[in-house]
Design a protein around this motif. Structure first.
Motif, PDB file in Angstrom:
ATOM      1  N   MET A   1     -15.585   8.374  64.041  1.00  0.00           N
ATOM      2  CA  MET A   1     -16.448   7.843  63.227  1.00  0.00           C
ATOM      3  C   MET A   1     -15.650   6.874  62.468  1.00  0.00           C
ATOM      4  O   MET A   1     -14.912   7.320  61.979  1.00  0.00           O
ATOM      5  CB  MET A   1     -16.981   8.886  62.431  1.00  0.00           C
ATOM      6  CG  MET A   1     -17.937   9.804  63.122  1.00  0.00           C
ATOM      7  SD  MET A   1     -18.078  11.155  62.557  1.00  0.00           S
ATOM      8  CE  MET A   1     -19.045  11.757  63.041  1.00  0.00           C
TER       9      MET A   1
ATOM     10  N   GLU B   1      -9.569   5.808  57.018  1.00  0.00           N
ATOM     11  CA  GLU B   1     -10.994   6.104  56.867  1.00  0.00           C
ATOM     12  C   GLU B   1     -11.315   6.923  55.629  1.00  0.00           C
ATOM     13  O   GLU B   1     -12.230   6.584  54.869  1.00  0.00           O
ATOM     14  CB  GLU B   1     -11.515   6.829  58.113  1.00  0.00           C
ATOM     15  CG  GLU B   1     -12.999   7.165  58.019  1.00  0.00           C
ATOM     16  CD  GLU B   1     -13.537   7.802  59.274  1.00  0.00           C
ATOM     17  OE1 GLU B   1     -14.577   8.470  59.176  1.00  0.00           O
ATOM     18  OE2 GLU B   1     -12.926   7.638  60.340  1.00  0.00           O
TER      19      GLU B   1
ATOM     20  N   ARG C   1     -13.703   5.551  52.545  1.00  0.00           N
ATOM     21  CA  ARG C   1     -14.958   6.218  52.171  1.00  0.00           C
ATOM     22  C   ARG C   1     -14.977   6.484  50.659  1.00  0.00           C
ATOM     23  O   ARG C   1     -15.991   6.257  49.990  1.00  0.00           O
ATOM     24  CB  ARG C   1     -15.081   7.551  52.911  1.00  0.00           C
ATOM     25  CG  ARG C   1     -15.384   7.442  54.382  1.00  0.00           C
ATOM     26  CD  ARG C   1     -15.585   8.839  54.958  1.00  0.00           C
ATOM     27  NE  ARG C   1     -15.705   8.844  56.399  1.00  0.00           N
ATOM     28  CZ  ARG C   1     -16.808   8.569  57.070  1.00  0.00           C
ATOM     29  NH1 ARG C   1     -17.893   8.217  56.417  1.00  0.00           N
ATOM     30  NH2 ARG C   1     -16.829   8.635  58.384  1.00  0.00           N
TER      31      ARG C   1
ATOM     32  N   SER D   1     -22.514   3.717  57.378  1.00  0.00           N
ATOM     33  CA  SER D   1     -22.999   4.347  58.601  1.00  0.00           C
ATOM     34  C   SER D   1     -24.473   4.688  58.448  1.00  0.00           C
ATOM     35  O   SER D   1     -25.097   4.400  57.423  1.00  0.00           O
ATOM     36  CB  SER D   1     -22.202   5.629  58.885  1.00  0.00           C
ATOM     37  OG  SER D   1     -22.548   6.643  57.946  1.00  0.00           O
TER      38      SER D   1
ATOM     39  N   TYR E   1     -25.416   7.527  57.957  1.00  0.00           N
ATOM     40  CA  TYR E   1     -25.510   8.563  56.929  1.00  0.00           C
ATOM     41  C   TYR E   1     -25.790   7.940  55.567  1.00  0.00           C
ATOM     42  O   TYR E   1     -26.774   8.263  54.904  1.00  0.00           O
ATOM     43  CB  TYR E   1     -24.223   9.391  56.863  1.00  0.00           C
ATOM     44  CG  TYR E   1     -24.133  10.235  55.601  1.00  0.00           C
ATOM     45  CD1 TYR E   1     -24.998  11.296  55.392  1.00  0.00           C
ATOM     46  CD2 TYR E   1     -23.209   9.929  54.603  1.00  0.00           C
ATOM     47  CE1 TYR E   1     -24.934  12.051  54.230  1.00  0.00           C
ATOM     48  CE2 TYR E   1     -23.129  10.685  53.442  1.00  0.00           C
ATOM     49  CZ  TYR E   1     -23.993  11.737  53.256  1.00  0.00           C
ATOM     50  OH  TYR E   1     -23.937  12.468  52.095  1.00  0.00           O
TER      51      TYR E   1
ATOM     52  N   TRP F   1     -15.219  14.713  56.278  1.00  0.00           N
ATOM     53  CA  TRP F   1     -16.555  14.899  56.855  1.00  0.00           C
ATOM     54  C   TRP F   1     -16.797  13.936  58.017  1.00  0.00           C
ATOM     55  O   TRP F   1     -17.620  14.218  58.899  1.00  0.00           O
ATOM     56  CB  TRP F   1     -17.641  14.765  55.793  1.00  0.00           C
ATOM     57  CG  TRP F   1     -17.914  13.385  55.275  1.00  0.00           C
ATOM     58  CD1 TRP F   1     -17.377  12.806  54.166  1.00  0.00           C
ATOM     59  CD2 TRP F   1     -18.815  12.427  55.824  1.00  0.00           C
ATOM     60  NE1 TRP F   1     -17.875  11.533  54.002  1.00  0.00           N
ATOM     61  CE2 TRP F   1     -18.773  11.276  54.999  1.00  0.00           C
ATOM     62  CE3 TRP F   1     -19.662  12.411  56.928  1.00  0.00           C
ATOM     63  CZ2 TRP F   1     -19.523  10.128  55.244  1.00  0.00           C
ATOM     64  CZ3 TRP F   1     -20.422  11.275  57.183  1.00  0.00           C
ATOM     65  CH2 TRP F   1     -20.348  10.158  56.349  1.00  0.00           C
ATOM     66  N   GLY F   2     -16.063  12.832  58.051  1.00  0.00           N
ATOM     67  CA  GLY F   2     -16.170  11.909  59.174  1.00  0.00           C
ATOM     68  C   GLY F   2     -15.046  12.056  60.165  1.00  0.00           C
ATOM     69  O   GLY F   2     -14.950  11.272  61.114  1.00  0.00           O
TER      70      GLY F   2
ATOM     71  N   ALA G   1     -16.920  15.854  62.082  1.00  0.00           N
ATOM     72  CA  ALA G   1     -17.785  15.161  63.044  1.00  0.00           C
ATOM     73  C   ALA G   1     -17.784  15.892  64.380  1.00  0.00           C
ATOM     74  O   ALA G   1     -18.842  16.137  64.978  1.00  0.00           O
ATOM     75  CB  ALA G   1     -17.313  13.716  63.220  1.00  0.00           C
TER      76      ALA G   1
ATOM     77  N   TYR H   1     -23.971   7.914  65.944  1.00  0.00           N
ATOM     78  CA  TYR H   1     -23.326   7.323  64.774  1.00  0.00           C
ATOM     79  C   TYR H   1     -23.224   5.819  64.962  1.00  0.00           C
ATOM     80  O   TYR H   1     -23.093   5.335  66.087  1.00  0.00           O
ATOM     81  CB  TYR H   1     -21.925   7.912  64.591  1.00  0.00           C
ATOM     82  CG  TYR H   1     -21.357   7.721  63.207  1.00  0.00           C
ATOM     83  CD1 TYR H   1     -21.729   8.557  62.164  1.00  0.00           C
ATOM     84  CD2 TYR H   1     -20.449   6.704  62.944  1.00  0.00           C
ATOM     85  CE1 TYR H   1     -21.195   8.394  60.889  1.00  0.00           C
ATOM     86  CE2 TYR H   1     -19.920   6.536  61.674  1.00  0.00           C
ATOM     87  CZ  TYR H   1     -20.293   7.387  60.657  1.00  0.00           C
ATOM     88  OH  TYR H   1     -19.769   7.215  59.401  1.00  0.00           O
TER      89      TYR H   1
ATOM     90  N   TRP I   1     -21.242   2.410  62.986  1.00  0.00           N
ATOM     91  CA  TRP I   1     -20.560   1.700  61.910  1.00  0.00           C
ATOM     92  C   TRP I   1     -21.297   0.392  61.707  1.00  0.00           C
ATOM     93  O   TRP I   1     -21.493  -0.373  62.659  1.00  0.00           O
ATOM     94  CB  TRP I   1     -19.099   1.435  62.269  1.00  0.00           C
ATOM     95  CG  TRP I   1     -18.240   2.656  62.244  1.00  0.00           C
ATOM     96  CD1 TRP I   1     -17.605   3.242  63.297  1.00  0.00           C
ATOM     97  CD2 TRP I   1     -17.901   3.437  61.097  1.00  0.00           C
ATOM     98  NE1 TRP I   1     -16.896   4.339  62.876  1.00  0.00           N
ATOM     99  CE2 TRP I   1     -17.059   4.482  61.533  1.00  0.00           C
ATOM    100  CE3 TRP I   1     -18.230   3.349  59.742  1.00  0.00           C
ATOM    101  CZ2 TRP I   1     -16.539   5.436  60.664  1.00  0.00           C
ATOM    102  CZ3 TRP I   1     -17.707   4.306  58.873  1.00  0.00           C
ATOM    103  CH2 TRP I   1     -16.888   5.325  59.338  1.00  0.00           C
TER     104      TRP I   1
ATOM    105  N   PHE J   1     -23.760  15.266  60.866  1.00  0.00           N
ATOM    106  CA  PHE J   1     -23.851  15.306  59.410  1.00  0.00           C
ATOM    107  C   PHE J   1     -25.256  15.724  59.015  1.00  0.00           C
ATOM    108  O   PHE J   1     -26.170  15.754  59.853  1.00  0.00           O
ATOM    109  CB  PHE J   1     -23.499  13.948  58.783  1.00  0.00           C
ATOM    110  CG  PHE J   1     -24.375  12.808  59.237  1.00  0.00           C
ATOM    111  CD1 PHE J   1     -25.652  12.628  58.707  1.00  0.00           C
ATOM    112  CD2 PHE J   1     -23.931  11.895  60.184  1.00  0.00           C
ATOM    113  CE1 PHE J   1     -26.468  11.579  59.117  1.00  0.00           C
ATOM    114  CE2 PHE J   1     -24.728  10.842  60.600  1.00  0.00           C
ATOM    115  CZ  PHE J   1     -26.001  10.689  60.060  1.00  0.00           C
TER     116      PHE J   1
ATOM    117  N   GLN K   1     -21.629  14.788  51.655  1.00  0.00           N
ATOM    118  CA  GLN K   1     -20.304  14.183  51.625  1.00  0.00           C
ATOM    119  C   GLN K   1     -19.286  15.136  50.987  1.00  0.00           C
ATOM    120  O   GLN K   1     -18.189  15.321  51.501  1.00  0.00           O
ATOM    121  CB  GLN K   1     -20.333  12.850  50.878  1.00  0.00           C
ATOM    122  CG  GLN K   1     -19.040  12.057  50.981  1.00  0.00           C
ATOM    123  CD  GLN K   1     -19.224  10.595  50.642  1.00  0.00           C
ATOM    124  OE1 GLN K   1     -20.339  10.102  50.588  1.00  0.00           O
ATOM    125  NE2 GLN K   1     -18.137   9.899  50.413  1.00  0.00           N
TER     126      GLN K   1
END
Length: 436
Positions: free
Chosen positions: A1, A61, A65, A85, A87, A187-188, A192, A298, A300, A387, A394
């Motif tokens: 992700m 990443e 975030r 994303s 999400y 979480w990503g 994932a 997912y 981006w 997610f 998050q």
């Protein structure tokens, strides 16, 4: 992700002795191959838009975030384009934090964008982000190693079969690991992949009343499998390995199997970037008791915060970076196998791409078959596969990712770790008003 964004200032450039105002746009991006390619092609955008200057910042990443969320939530206005994303986009759009794309050019061809990505990036029928690349998840494996061991990869293996294969293919003396998976907490990152394992084992994050299910038998079975695979057949230092690090491991010939994002297919199939390009095989992401939610969806995407002082310039950049013309540019400059995948129907109808990317029909099927509205075997009140599309996820996903990394590091057991995760999630959902 993986991601990108923008800082803006005003610069002055002299042209023929006359001062001209120039908007400075700084893109902060995660260090994945597709974003790096965009950075290298920035000069093409600047040539077409001489009044805009693009600068770049590259961050891991998890850090990106955190920074983007803090900036957006506080309306600090530090960034003009943010990488988001499916999400964040609907949640942030509902909060009024993003600018909708309501004036896209006819040439952009919004209807060409894959439908489930458009839906994931929309709120109240308006697009609030444009997809840079889209992905599902799949199984990569070494065809040569399978042949040597007399093994055959099913079209969709089970996690139990993956464990059997990994045991036979591991050769630690030659730095060859039976399976590679993300272990880096986030979480990503590790969550994932692990979330899809939970789904495949028949688990879910919450029941229909929003009660957390993290100490359920399905979660325990998935967690034990995840830990056993990486402890017995995975590379050392796995809790430091996210998407980028694991891509490098497989491309360097150190992984017999890997379950991760479909976006890696082009990188692994390119002999310029992969030592095993001619030996990469593809299968669907593993299931166990169900296929539902076993592979994620997912994207981006690039969005413009409402706090941006240069919304017009920012939207111009986003439209360029997600256009058909940009995909053509990457194909011509870097080779068609390297174009950003998973966003446009026209990409998969392009014969140049089909010839260069033998995996393209397989990836398109994986993306189109992923259904965030039915992510689990049992009914749930949420959407999202890897997610849960609520603001609290998050923090929940980040904490559970840390706990899973702690289990791998032998700081706690599976049962103890999942009980900690259950307690934390229950507290977050109670504070959020989902349960009493």
């Amino acid at each position: 992700m993986q991601r990108s964004w923008l800082l803006v200032g005003v610069g002055i450039m002299a042209a023929g002795g006359v001062a001209q105002a120039q908007t400075q746009i700084t893109v902060a991006s995660v260090n994945n191959p597709d974003m790096v390619a965009m950075q290298r092609l920035t000069g093409e955008f600047e040539q077409a838009h001489p009044d805009i200057r693009v600068n770049w910042v590259v961050l891991p990443e998890n850090e990106i975030r955190q920074r983007i969320t803090t900036d957006i939530a506080s309306s600090a206005g530090q960034y003009d384009v943010v990488t988001v994303s499916n999400y964040e986009t609907p949640i942030w759009a509902q909060n009024g934090w993003l600018v909708p794309f309501e004036s896209l050019s006819e040439e952009y061809d919004e209807e060409d964008l894959l439908e489930n990505l458009r839906q994931g990036l929309s709120f109240e029928d308006k697009l609030y982000a444009l997809p840079f690349y889209g992905e599902s998840s799949m199984t990569y494996y070494r065809k040569d190693l399978f042949e040597q061991a007399g093994l055959e990869m099913p079209e969709r293996p089970t996690w139990s079969q993956m464990a059997e294969f990994a045991e036979q293919l591991t050769d630690r003396s030659n730095s060859l690991y039976g399976i590679c998976l993300r272990g880096l907490p986030g979480w990503g990152e590790n969550i994932a992949v692990f979330s899809t394992m939970v789904n495949a084992y028949g688990g879910r994050w919450f029941d229909e009343s929003w009660q957390p299910q993290l100490d359920s038998p399905a979660w325990k079975a998935a967690a034990q499998t995840y830990v056993d695979l990486l402890e017995n057949y995975g590379p050392p230092g796995v809790t430091s390995n996210g998407f980028t690090e694991t891509t490098t491991l497989f491309a360097g010939g150190h992984c017999a199997m890997w379950v991760d994002a479909t976006v890696a297919a082009s990188f692994l199939s390119n002999p310029d970037t992969s030592q095993v390009a001619d030996q990469v095989g593809f299968a669907q992401a593993p299931m166990e008791v169900t296929e539902r939610g076993a592979s994620w969806l997912y994207t981006w995407a690039l969005a413009v915060p409402h706090s941006s002082r240069n919304q017009e310039a920012a939207q111009a950049f986003v439209e360029w970076a997600t256009s058909k013309q940009y995909i053509e540019l990457v194909g011509e400059r870097n080779g068609w196998v390297s174009v950003p995948p998973g966003t446009r129907q026209s990409t998969y109808e392009n014969q140049n791409y089909r010839d260069a990317a033998s995996f393209s029909p397989f990836v398109l099927e994986a993306i189109q078959s992923a259904d965030p509205t039915q992510p689990t075997q049992d009914p749930v009140p949420y959407t999202g596969i890897q997610f849960v599309a609520i603001p609290q996820f998050q923090s929940i996903g980040t904490r559970v990712g840390q706990i899973m990394a702690g289990i791998l590091a032998k700081q706690t057991t599976v049962d103890q770790g999942l009980q900690q995760a259950q307690t934390f999630t229950l507290r977050q959902m109670t504070q959020g008003g989902y349960i009493e």
